[in-house]
Design an enzyme around this catalytic site. Structure first.
Site, mmCIF file in Angstrom:
data_model
loop_
_atom_site.group_PDB
_atom_site.id
_atom_site.type_symbol
_atom_site.label_atom_id
_atom_site.label_comp_id
_atom_site.label_asym_id
_atom_site.label_seq_id
_atom_site.Cartn_x
_atom_site.Cartn_y
_atom_site.Cartn_z
ATOM 1 N N THR A 281 0.875 -1.166 0.000
ATOM 2 C CA THR A 281 0.000 0.000 0.000
ATOM 3 C C THR A 281 0.910 1.213 0.000
ATOM 4 O O THR A 281 2.092 1.093 0.310
ATOM 5 C CB THR A 281 -0.850 -0.013 1.306
ATOM 6 O OG1 THR A 281 -1.688 -1.157 1.295
ATOM 7 C CG2 THR A 281 -1.693 1.234 1.479
ATOM 8 N N ARG A 309 -13.807 -7.592 -0.462
ATOM 9 C CA ARG A 309 -13.039 -7.364 0.778
ATOM 10 C C ARG A 309 -12.492 -5.936 0.799
ATOM 11 O O ARG A 309 -11.896 -5.481 -0.165
ATOM 12 C CB ARG A 309 -11.888 -8.362 0.862
ATOM 13 C CG ARG A 309 -10.979 -8.196 2.091
ATOM 14 C CD ARG A 309 -9.758 -7.365 1.787
ATOM 15 N NE ARG A 309 -8.801 -7.337 2.891
ATOM 16 C CZ ARG A 309 -7.760 -6.508 2.958
ATOM 17 N NH1 ARG A 309 -7.556 -5.644 1.981
ATOM 18 N NH2 ARG A 309 -6.951 -6.544 3.966
ATOM 19 N N ILE A 310 -12.720 -5.236 1.865
ATOM 20 C CA ILE A 310 -12.200 -3.885 2.020
ATOM 21 C C ILE A 310 -11.211 -3.896 3.174
ATOM 22 O O ILE A 310 -11.506 -4.414 4.254
ATOM 23 C CB ILE A 310 -13.342 -2.885 2.347
ATOM 24 C CG1 ILE A 310 -14.447 -2.925 1.279
ATOM 25 C CG2 ILE A 310 -12.785 -1.476 2.511
ATOM 26 C CD1 ILE A 310 -14.044 -2.433 -0.083
ATOM 27 N N ASP A 312 -8.016 -1.572 5.380
ATOM 28 C CA ASP A 312 -7.992 -0.346 6.186
ATOM 29 C C ASP A 312 -7.786 0.910 5.352
ATOM 30 O O ASP A 312 -8.107 2.016 5.799
ATOM 31 C CB ASP A 312 -6.865 -0.426 7.235
ATOM 32 C CG ASP A 312 -5.499 -0.620 6.600
ATOM 33 O OD1 ASP A 312 -5.409 -1.277 5.537
ATOM 34 O OD2 ASP A 312 -4.501 -0.115 7.156
ATOM 35 N N THR A 332 0.474 0.870 6.375
ATOM 36 C CA THR A 332 0.484 -0.212 5.398
ATOM 37 C C THR A 332 0.591 -1.507 6.210
ATOM 38 O O THR A 332 1.169 -1.499 7.284
ATOM 39 C CB THR A 332 1.682 -0.115 4.430
ATOM 40 O OG1 THR A 332 2.899 -0.167 5.179
ATOM 41 C CG2 THR A 332 1.665 1.173 3.635
ATOM 42 N N GLY A 333 0.031 -2.580 5.708
ATOM 43 C CA GLY A 333 0.114 -3.845 6.444
ATOM 44 C C GLY A 333 -1.222 -4.544 6.486
ATOM 45 O O GLY A 333 -2.079 -4.310 5.626
ATOM 46 N N THR A 334 -1.398 -5.409 7.486
ATOM 47 C CA THR A 334 -2.594 -6.238 7.576
ATOM 48 C C THR A 334 -3.795 -5.361 7.931
ATOM 49 O O THR A 334 -4.009 -5.005 9.096
ATOM 50 C CB THR A 334 -2.405 -7.330 8.655
ATOM 51 O OG1 THR A 334 -1.099 -7.894 8.516
ATOM 52 C CG2 THR A 334 -3.450 -8.412 8.512
ATOM 53 N N GLY A 335 -4.584 -5.027 6.911
ATOM 54 C CA GLY A 335 -5.629 -4.030 7.075
ATOM 55 C C GLY A 335 -6.633 -4.365 8.161
ATOM 56 O O GLY A 335 -7.079 -3.493 8.912
HETATM 57 N N1 GLY Z 1 -3.289 -2.289 4.178
HETATM 58 C C1 GLY Z 1 -3.900 -2.618 2.978
HETATM 59 C C2 GLY Z 1 -4.937 -3.626 3.063
HETATM 60 O O1 GLY Z 1 -4.935 -4.439 3.985
HETATM 61 O O2 GLY Z 1 -5.794 -3.653 2.205
#
Ligand code: GLY
Length: 438
Positions: A281, A309-310, A312, A332-335
């Site tokens: 991201t 899927r959305i 963060d 950035t990372g695990t949304g």
């Molecule tokens: N941080 C981006 C996502 O998880 O979509």
């Protein structure tokens, strides 16, 4: 083995010949780490020079954005300039044109932004066929009284405003998706998540090194009072059998990549995206010499995600948040994990209370760990990086893990008159174990 993140942070930089000076230390360690009283935060003065924080982009846009700030252009124009560079680069598979698609082979983009001086915000989620979603997010507040548009409505809104519709799935990304489909294991994102009591650790048979962790430190009571975690080094891959399995899978997928016509120099990157889909991201935050701030985030989200899927990135307060009185932050990372701690908003609110940018980022990372009660057999699958700038120009980059998959330190880019890459302050030693497991 080089991951996409490492490719972007090293290869692309070198290829672009930018020659960013690496600095191990914070330019202003003092300001980044010093906690203040809330009253002192209210009195902060703008920085003498503009400041931009973001990830390594591999292009010239950060320098150009900095020039825009020096020329007096708006902070949101400057942060979007960096975002547009990534959205328009088909080699960047984490965003815009060339972003990796969902499991149906369709690219779905998310973005949001906040303009500090006017306190306006816009967001779009799950947008197909429109490349520059960072600008569409801005148009939401410029042209409507809404804040967030999603799906076909957002796409139609963009098209009505003249954004061209185009196929965002490049040939390279399509072949990676084909490789993922063909090499697809039983593992997907449908099963119970890690927060579900029924969740089973796929590596349960493997030892999970347990950091010594003071759980009281996960709910601290004020700036500077939260004790840090004292993690042991966590090896990325627990066993020799694991490494053997990876080698076997890599060989097999590389053969399949050749059959699919993926060029030799692109095969390894394609295989890595199949084995360990990224949540790459771009977040950019900036402050100018008037103390005006803006932040923006744009992404194609998690590769091979379920349609719809959305993450963060379009969630104001999670992927990005700017408060003209305090600062700007993004992730950035695990949304999914960042949404659960309202990461960017939490960081800004902690800075309002007096936390330094670094402490605010670290405390927010602790909350992610707290959500799993510090259970390292779960935390090891998570990833997070925060980019933070305060109104006075103090800044920080904070990451959950100290290194990427290759052992290369987690880094962020700062421009405060000098463009450089700095190491992130990390909560945990080592690197995440990539998800989904094999
Ligand atoms: N941080 C981006 C996502 O998880 O979509």
């Amino acid at each position: 083995m080089t991951t996409r993140r490492d490719f972007l942070s090293k290869g692309a930089l070198t290829a672009a010949g930018i020659g960013i000076a690496r600095s191990e230390a914070y330019a202003d360690e003092q300001r980044a780490t010093q906690n203040l009283t809330p009253d002192r935060v209210k009195q902060l003065k703008p920085p003498a020079k503009p400041v931009i924080v973001t990830r390594v982009t591999g292009d010239q846009t950060v320098q150009e954005a900095y020039r825009m700030l020096l020329d007096g252009q708006d902070t949101l124009d400057a942060v979007h300039h960096v975002c547009l560079g990534r959205e328009n680069d088909p080699r960047d598979h984490s965003v815009g044109l060339g972003g990796l698609p969902n499991e149906d082979g369709i690219v779905e983009l998310d973005s949001c932004c906040m303009h500090g001086p006017s306190r306006r915000a816009g967001s779009v989620a799950g947008v197909r066929n429109i490349r520059n979603v960072c600008l569409v997010a801005r148009k939401v507040f410029e042209h409507t009284s809404h804040v967030m548009l999603a799906g076909p409505g957002a796409e139609n809104f963009a098209a009505d405003l003249g954004f061209p519709r185009e196929n965002l799935l490049t040939e390279d990304a399509r072949k990676m998706w084909m490789l993922w489909k063909e090499g697809h294991s039983q593992m997907d994102w449908w099963g119970p998540g890690m927060a579900d009591p029924a969740w089973k650790d796929p590596y349960a048979d493997h030892p999970t090194p347990q950091p010594t962790m003071d759980l009281h430190g996960l709910a601290s009571t004020g700036p500077g009072l939260s004790p840090g975690l004292s993690p042991g080094a966590i090896p990325r891959h627990p066993t020799p059998e694991w490494r053997q399995l990876i080698a076997m899978r890599t060989r097999k997928l590389t053969e399949m990549a050749a059959d699919l016509g993926i060029e030799p120099e692109k095969r390894l990157a394609a295989v890595e995206q199949v084995l360990w889909p990224t949540t790459g991201t771009v977040h950019v935050s900036a402050v100018n010499t008037k103390g005006e701030m803006s932040g923006a985030t744009t992404t194609s989200g998690l590769a091979w995600k379920l349609a719809g899927r959305i993450g963060d990135s379009p969630i104001l307060g999670a992927g990005s948040f700017t408060d003209q009185d305090v600062g700007s932050a993004g992730a950035t990372g695990t949304g999914e994990e960042n949404i659960k701690v309202a990461g960017a908003h939490t960081i800004v609110e902690l800075m309002r209370q007096g936390y330094s940018p670094k402490d605010a980022g670290m405390e927010t990372l602790r909350r992610i760990v707290r959500n799993y009660n510090g259970e390292m057999n779960k935390v090891r699958y998570l990833d997070m990086e925060y980019y933070i700038v305060r109104k006075d120009g103090a800044y920080a980059g904070c990451s959950l893990w100290s290194t990427g998959a290759t052992g290369h330190p987690r880094e962020f880019v700062v421009h405060d008159g000098e463009l450089r890459v700095e190491k992130c302050s990390a909560l945990l030693e080592g690197s995440m174990t990539e998800w989904p497991p094999l």
